[in-house]
Design a protein around this motif. Structure first.
Motif, PDB file in Angstrom:
ATOM      1  N   VAL A  29      10.676   4.874   2.163  1.00 47.13           N
ATOM      2  CA  VAL A  29      10.121   5.302   3.362  1.00 47.13           C
ATOM      3  C   VAL A  29      11.084   5.057   4.547  1.00 47.13           C
ATOM      4  CG1 VAL A  29       7.800   5.079   4.451  1.00 47.13           C
ATOM      5  CG2 VAL A  29       8.075   4.656   1.818  1.00 47.13           C
ATOM      6  N   PHE A  30      11.559   4.848   4.703  1.00 52.19           N
ATOM      7  CA  PHE A  30      12.445   4.344   5.738  1.00 52.19           C
ATOM      8  C   PHE A  30      13.126   5.432   6.076  1.00 52.19           C
ATOM      9  CE2 PHE A  30      16.067   2.509   8.791  1.00 52.19           C
ATOM     10  CZ  PHE A  30      15.215   2.086   8.807  1.00 52.19           C
TER      11      PHE A  30
ATOM     12  N   ALA B  65       1.122  -1.249   0.125  1.00 49.03           N
ATOM     13  CA  ALA B  65       0.272   0.303   0.121  1.00 49.03           C
ATOM     14  C   ALA B  65       0.522   0.971   0.105  1.00 49.03           C
ATOM     15  CB  ALA B  65      -1.307   0.257   1.674  1.00 49.03           C
ATOM     16  N   LEU B  66       2.243   1.223   0.792  1.00 50.80           N
ATOM     17  CA  LEU B  66       2.854   2.682   0.487  1.00 50.80           C
ATOM     18  C   LEU B  66       3.718   2.670  -0.681  1.00 50.80           C
ATOM     19  CD1 LEU B  66       4.750   1.306   3.895  1.00 50.80           C
ATOM     20  CD2 LEU B  66       3.296   3.217   3.486  1.00 50.80           C
ATOM     21  N   MET B  67       3.569   1.973  -1.604  1.00 51.49           N
ATOM     22  CA  MET B  67       3.969   2.261  -3.205  1.00 51.49           C
ATOM     23  C   MET B  67       3.674   3.781  -3.847  1.00 51.49           C
ATOM     24  SD  MET B  67       5.909   0.769  -5.297  1.00 51.49           S
ATOM     25  CE  MET B  67       5.730  -1.256  -4.936  1.00 51.49           C
ATOM     26  N   PRO B  68       2.705   4.463  -3.579  1.00 51.06           N
ATOM     27  CA  PRO B  68       2.872   5.747  -3.815  1.00 51.06           C
ATOM     28  C   PRO B  68       3.677   6.142  -3.167  1.00 51.06           C
ATOM     29  CG  PRO B  68       0.660   4.524  -3.701  1.00 51.06           C
ATOM     30  CD  PRO B  68       1.044   3.630  -3.245  1.00 51.06           C
ATOM     31  N   LEU B  69       3.288   6.162  -2.279  1.00 53.51           N
ATOM     32  CA  LEU B  69       4.761   6.630  -1.323  1.00 53.51           C
ATOM     33  C   LEU B  69       6.111   6.691  -1.420  1.00 53.51           C
ATOM     34  CD1 LEU B  69       4.543   9.024   1.753  1.00 53.51           C
ATOM     35  CD2 LEU B  69       4.615   7.519   3.222  1.00 53.51           C
ATOM     36  N   ARG B  70       6.074   5.674  -1.819  1.00 57.34           N
ATOM     37  CA  ARG B  70       7.332   4.894  -1.927  1.00 57.34           C
ATOM     38  C   ARG B  70       7.897   5.777  -3.349  1.00 57.34           C
ATOM     39  NH1 ARG B  70       6.605  -0.010  -1.446  1.00 57.34           N
ATOM     40  NH2 ARG B  70       6.768  -0.257   0.488  1.00 57.34           N
ATOM     41  N   LEU B  71       7.366   5.509  -4.195  1.00 55.47           N
ATOM     42  CA  LEU B  71       7.966   6.175  -5.849  1.00 55.47           C
ATOM     43  C   LEU B  71       8.090   7.798  -5.503  1.00 55.47           C
ATOM     44  CD1 LEU B  71       5.515   3.922  -7.919  1.00 55.47           C
ATOM     45  CD2 LEU B  71       7.491   3.817  -7.639  1.00 55.47           C
ATOM     46  N   THR B  72       7.815   8.374  -4.893  1.00 53.06           N
ATOM     47  CA  THR B  72       7.151   9.796  -4.531  1.00 53.06           C
ATOM     48  C   THR B  72       9.008   9.741  -3.745  1.00 53.06           C
ATOM     49  OG1 THR B  72       4.919  10.083  -4.882  1.00 53.06           O
ATOM     50  CG2 THR B  72       6.360  12.016  -3.097  1.00 53.06           C
ATOM     51  N   LEU B  73       9.012   9.245  -3.200  1.00 50.62           N
ATOM     52  CA  LEU B  73      10.238   9.333  -2.094  1.00 50.62           C
ATOM     53  C   LEU B  73      11.483   9.355  -2.757  1.00 50.62           C
ATOM     54  CD1 LEU B  73       8.535   8.788   1.633  1.00 50.62           C
ATOM     55  CD2 LEU B  73       9.097  11.635   0.188  1.00 50.62           C
ATOM     56  N   LYS B  74      10.808   8.362  -3.390  1.00 47.61           N
ATOM     57  CA  LYS B  74      13.142   7.722  -4.464  1.00 47.61           C
ATOM     58  C   LYS B  74      13.414   9.163  -4.530  1.00 47.61           C
ATOM     59  CE  LYS B  74      12.593   3.431  -5.740  1.00 47.61           C
ATOM     60  NZ  LYS B  74      12.009   2.287  -7.324  1.00 47.61           N
TER      61      LYS B  74
ATOM     62  N   LEU C 155       8.719  -1.474   8.152  1.00 45.03           N
ATOM     63  CA  LEU C 155       9.796  -0.731   7.043  1.00 45.03           C
ATOM     64  C   LEU C 155      10.917  -1.786   7.004  1.00 45.03           C
ATOM     65  CD1 LEU C 155       8.810   3.303   7.433  1.00 45.03           C
ATOM     66  CD2 LEU C 155       7.484   1.432   5.582  1.00 45.03           C
ATOM     67  N   ALA C 156      11.579  -2.136   5.844  1.00 40.34           N
ATOM     68  CA  ALA C 156      12.268  -2.301   5.360  1.00 40.34           C
ATOM     69  C   ALA C 156      13.904  -1.215   5.487  1.00 40.34           C
ATOM     70  CB  ALA C 156      12.772  -3.573   3.857  1.00 40.34           C
ATOM     71  N   PRO C 157      14.761  -1.630   6.137  1.00 36.74           N
ATOM     72  CA  PRO C 157      15.336  -0.270   5.885  1.00 36.74           C
ATOM     73  C   PRO C 157      16.035   0.409   4.824  1.00 36.74           C
ATOM     74  CG  PRO C 157      16.784  -2.207   7.236  1.00 36.74           C
ATOM     75  CD  PRO C 157      15.387  -2.422   6.184  1.00 36.74           C
ATOM     76  N   ASP C 158      15.695  -0.696   2.996  1.00 33.31           N
ATOM     77  CA  ASP C 158      16.336  -0.529   2.120  1.00 33.31           C
ATOM     78  C   ASP C 158      15.354   0.774   0.932  1.00 33.31           C
ATOM     79  OD1 ASP C 158      14.514  -2.045   1.434  1.00 33.31           O
ATOM     80  OD2 ASP C 158      16.303  -2.515   0.185  1.00 33.31           O
ATOM     81  N   ASP C 159      13.665   0.929   2.084  1.00 31.47           N
ATOM     82  CA  ASP C 159      12.959   1.753   1.591  1.00 31.47           C
ATOM     83  C   ASP C 159      13.301   2.917   2.019  1.00 31.47           C
ATOM     84  OD1 ASP C 159       9.802   1.800   0.774  1.00 31.47           O
ATOM     85  OD2 ASP C 159       9.151   1.214   1.992  1.00 31.47           O
TER      86      ASP C 159
END
Ligand SMILES: N[C@@H](CCC(=O)N[C@@H](CS)C(=O)NCC(=O)O)C(=O)O
Length: 237
Positions: A214-215, A166-175, A208-212
Motif C-alpha cells: 500500500v505504501f 483493516a487495509l488487508m484487502p487493499l494490501r492483498l490486491t496491490l501485492k 504505513l510501513a515502507p514494506d507495505d
C-alpha cells in the motif's frame, strides 16, 4: 464570490488555517479525477463555517465544482459529470462494470477506512483548522461520534495497528497489481488515495510501513500528475 464564480473552472476545496493546507479526502478524489482527465481547475480555499460561499450549489459540503454554467456538488457526482461531459478525455472508469465496483470501493472507504483514519488524525485536524472552524468542527464531530475527540483518539498506536489490519484487502490486491483497476490508475484508486491524503496533509502520524505494498501504491499516486499529491502541503508519514 460573484467574481470567483465568473472565472472558468473552480473547485471549492477545504483548507486549514493555512489556506495552502488542503486536507479533505473528498476534495482529493475530485482533484485527482480532474488531473487524470487533464482538466485544469482553480481551487478556492473554503472553511467549514463558510456555508454561504457554497449555498449556490444547494449543498453545505465540499467539493463543489463550478465548470462554466455547470455547478456540481458531491465527489461522486463530480466524477460522473466529468465522465459524461468530457468523454474524449482519459476515462475514470474502464466501463460500467468498473464504475459499479468503484461504488463498493467508495462504500468501503467511507464506512471502514475513513473512521479508522479519523481516530488517528482527529486532534491533528483541530490543531490545523482555522480558529473560526474549531468550535464547529469539534461540536459537529463529537455529536456524530458521541464522544469527545480526546476519548475517540486515545491510543494512537492501537488505532494505527487497527488501520493496518483493516487495509488487508487493499494490501492483498496491490501485492499482485499496481492499481485497483490493474495496470493503470482510475477513480477507485483516487477514492482510497483521498483517505491517505487526508491524513498526510493534516497529521505527522505514520500510517504505513515502507514494506507495505500500500505504501508503494500511495507513492505512485503521490508522484502522479507531476506530483500533485506529493507536492501538497503536509507531512511525510
Ligand atoms: N458525500 C460527499 C461528502 C463531502 C464531505 O463530507 N465534505 C466535507 C469535507 S471532507 C465537508 O465539506 N464537510 C462540511 C461539514 O462538515 O460541515 C462527497 O462525496 O463529496
Amino acid at each position: 464570490m460573484e467574481e470567483e464564480r465568473a472565472m472558468t473552472r473552480i473547485l471549492y476545496d477545504l483548507a486549514g488555517a493555512d489556506p495552502a493546507r488542503r486536507f479533505s479526502p473528498f476534495c482529493w478524489r475530485s482533484k485527482m479525477a480532474l488531473a487524470h482527465k487533464g482538466i485544469a481547475v482553480e481551487t478556492v480555499p473554503w472553511r467549514f463555517v463558510e456555508k454561504e460561499k457554497i449555498a449556490f450549489s444547494g449543498k453545505d459540503k465540499v467539493p463543489v465544482l463550478v465548470d462554466g454554467e455547470h455547478v456540481v456538488a458531491d465527489s461522486w457526482a463530480i466524477a460522473d459529470y466529468l465522465e459524461s461531459s468530457y468523454p474524449d478525455l482519459p476515462p475514470l472508469f474502464a466501463g460500467p462494470g468498473e464504475r459499479g465496483l468503484a461504488k463498493f470501493v467508495a462504500a468501503w472507504t467511507d464506512s471502514i477506512l475513513h473512521p479508522a483514519v479519523f481516530c488517528i488524525v482527529a486532534l491533528d485536524i483541530v490543531d490545523h483548522l482555522d480558529p473560526g472552524d474549531r468550535a464547529y468542527f469539534r461540536e459537529s464531530r463529537e455529536a456524530r461520534i458521541k464522544a469527545t475527540l480526546e476519548t475517540w483518539s486515545a491510543d494512537r498506536e492501537g488505532h494505527i495497528a487497527a488501520l493496518r489490519q483493516a487495509l488487508m484487502p487493499l494490501r492483498l490486491t496491490l501485492k499482485g497489481q499496481d492499481y485497483l483497476g490493474g495496470s493503470a490508475p482510475g477513480y477507485a484508486d483516487y477514492i482510497v488515495f483521498g483517505a491517505f491524503q487526508w491524513a498526510r496533509c493534516i497529521s505527522p502520524a505514520v500510517l504505513l510501513a515502507p514494506d507495505d505494498p500500500v505504501f508503494a501504491w500511495r507513492r505512485r499516486l503521490l508522484d502522479a500528475f507531476d506530483g500533485l499529491g506529493g507536492r501538497a502541503l503536509g507531512y511525510d508519514g
